[in-house]
Design a protein around this motif. Structure first.
Motif, PDB file in Angstrom:
ATOM      1  N   GLN A   1       0.775  -1.160   0.227  1.00  0.00           N
ATOM      2  CA  GLN A   1      -0.065  -0.091  -0.013  1.00  0.00           C
ATOM      3  C   GLN A   1       1.005   1.327  -0.165  1.00  0.00           C
ATOM      4  O   GLN A   1       1.601   1.533   0.795  1.00  0.00           O
TER       5      GLN A   1
ATOM      6  N   PHE B   1       0.944   4.995   0.508  1.00  0.00           N
ATOM      7  CA  PHE B   1       0.225   6.117   1.049  1.00  0.00           C
ATOM      8  C   PHE B   1       0.663   7.321   0.397  1.00  0.00           C
ATOM      9  O   PHE B   1      -0.211   8.514   0.340  1.00  0.00           O
TER      10      PHE B   1
ATOM     11  N   MET C   1      -1.469   8.790  -2.788  1.00  0.00           N
ATOM     12  CA  MET C   1      -2.732   9.077  -2.483  1.00  0.00           C
ATOM     13  C   MET C   1      -3.198  10.590  -2.720  1.00  0.00           C
ATOM     14  O   MET C   1      -2.035  11.576  -2.431  1.00  0.00           O
ATOM     15  N   ARG C   2      -4.430  10.949  -3.514  1.00  0.00           N
ATOM     16  CA  ARG C   2      -4.580  12.266  -3.795  1.00  0.00           C
ATOM     17  C   ARG C   2      -5.871  12.951  -2.799  1.00  0.00           C
ATOM     18  O   ARG C   2      -5.825  13.868  -2.509  1.00  0.00           O
TER      19      ARG C   2
ATOM     20  N   ARG D   1      -8.265  10.789   0.821  1.00  0.00           N
ATOM     21  CA  ARG D   1      -8.429   9.704   1.674  1.00  0.00           C
ATOM     22  C   ARG D   1      -9.829   9.540   2.234  1.00  0.00           C
ATOM     23  O   ARG D   1     -10.633  10.583   2.193  1.00  0.00           O
TER      24      ARG D   1
ATOM     25  N   TRP E   1     -14.938  12.039   2.225  1.00  0.00           N
ATOM     26  CA  TRP E   1     -13.577  12.105   1.586  1.00  0.00           C
ATOM     27  C   TRP E   1     -12.810  13.473   2.040  1.00  0.00           C
ATOM     28  O   TRP E   1     -13.574  14.381   2.023  1.00  0.00           O
TER      29      TRP E   1
ATOM     30  N   ALA F   1      -3.912  14.260   0.998  1.00  0.00           N
ATOM     31  CA  ALA F   1      -3.344  12.891   1.595  1.00  0.00           C
ATOM     32  C   ALA F   1      -2.781  13.205   2.728  1.00  0.00           C
ATOM     33  O   ALA F   1      -2.193  12.063   3.373  1.00  0.00           O
TER      34      ALA F   1
END
Length: 374
Positions: free
Chosen positions: A251, A253, A256-257, A259, A315, A319
């Protein structure tokens, strides 16, 4: 006294007249320089075109033309010259064998150029990478080059030996068995090395990325040939073999854009019907008041064993973990305050046990009958 030219042309050597020898020499001496001139002209034009072109395919074609050797042209001229002569079979066979050997060596040079081009093109986007990946990229690139060149020249050597009349069946079998034995002996090392190449090529992560492998999380410090070094969340340094790394679920992280957060809230079954129906709107409103947050849904999702369960999905549009924790904490504080003010009671895991007395036993609170006097 020297012989007349007519006499020399009519004389025979190895059963071939001087005129035929002269024609063969003309073919050899004229064809070789001509082919070399053509090579030089074509290579120059290709280079001029490659300067104006954005593609690198014309560059490799120009390299292939430039790596065509003059001795290969000479062998072609020699073979064409011998075709015009009625040479004895052994000499004709030698000329044919020389052309095959020269052609295989020239083919090896061409194949080596193609292998280098394909490997360099595959790694081109990684050469500009910063950090520790720049240390392993040249190693992986060199190893792939070496593997390709070994394969190419192994085929060339086997074909050349076969052209000399050597039976290569036993040699190929021996090389195959030896290769299998070596591969079994170093399979763990080879697995880690190939895994490092896969990491560089596929780039599932790079130095500086925050990743999680199974139950272990940390920041990538260095990608090595055999292992990857992580700065674990606990502060220690964690070394993981590349083969084990790729066989696990990773994964990342850092890439990420935003969460996605799933929050469940449970209230007791004694809650009034009106409060139960108002709760989804209250939950959605609490989420939508936050900045950098996008609400996906808020709804009743389950009638659990000890609670009526609602689910909020939203959301966080960043990130950054610190920003997420701050937003989530403020949301929880606000929900606790508002729901308590409106009279909601939060449920907690509980279970009611009903004890049934055995058949014939007195009920609870009922006295047992007195025993008869003896």
């Amino acid at each position: 006294m020297t012989e007349a030219p007519e006499t020399l042309l009519e004389r025979t050597w190895l059963g071939i007249t001087g005129l035929q020898w002269l024609a063969a020499a003309v073919i050899l001496l004229a064809l070789t320089p001509t082919l070399m001139l053509v090579r030089r002209t074509v290579a120059r034009r290709l280079r001029n075109y490659a300067v104006r072109s954005v593609s690198d395919v014309d560059d490799v074609i120009a390299d292939l033309v430039e790596r065509t050797r003059g001795w290969f042209f000479a062998l072609i001229g020699l073979r064409l010259a011998t075709i015009t002569l009625d040479l004895p079979e052994r000499w004709d066979q030698r000329a044919h064998t020389a052309l095959i050997i020269g052609g295989m060596i020239q083919g090896g040079l061409w194949a080596s150029t193609v292998v280098r081009y394909l490997v360099d093109r595959r790694f081109a986007r990684h050469v500009q990478a910063e950090g520790a990946s720049r240390q392993v990229t040249p190693i992986a690139q060199t190893m792939l080059r070496l593997a390709g060149l070994v394969l190419v020249w192994a085929v060339v050597v086997l074909v050349v030996l076969s052209a000399f009349g050597i039976n290569i069946t036993a040699l190929v079998a021996g090389l195959g068995i030896g290769g299998v034995a070596v591969a079994l002996a170093v399979q763990q090392v080879l697995g880690d090395i190939l895994a490092s190449i896969s990491i560089i090529v596929d780039k599932p992560f790079q130095p500086g990325d925050a990743i999680q492998i199974g139950q272990v999380s940390g920041t990538v410090r260095r990608i090595g040939v055999r292992s990857t070094v992580l700065a674990a969340a606990g502060g220690e340094e964690l070394v993981v073999s590349n083969n084990d790394l790729l066989s696990s679920r990773i994964q990342n992280f850092t890439r990420m854009r935003e969460r996605r957060v799933v929050l469940r809230v449970g209230v007791v079954y004694t809650t009034a019907q009106e409060l139960l129906e108002r709760l989804p709107a209250l939950l959605r409103a609490a989420v939508e008041r936050r900045e950098q947050v996008r609400c996906e849904r808020a709804a009743l999702v389950n009638l659990g064993e000890s609670a009526i369960e609602y689910e909020i999905v939203y959301w966080v549009e960043t990130a950054d973990y610190t920003v997420y924790t701050a937003i989530h904490q403020q949301l929880l504080f606000e929900l606790l305050r508002e729901m308590r003010e409106l009279g909601y009671e939060f449920a907690f895991p509980s279970r009611t046990l009903y004890v049934v007395p055995p058949e014939g036993a007195p009920a609870a609170g009922q006295a047992e009958p007195a025993a008869a006097p003896g």
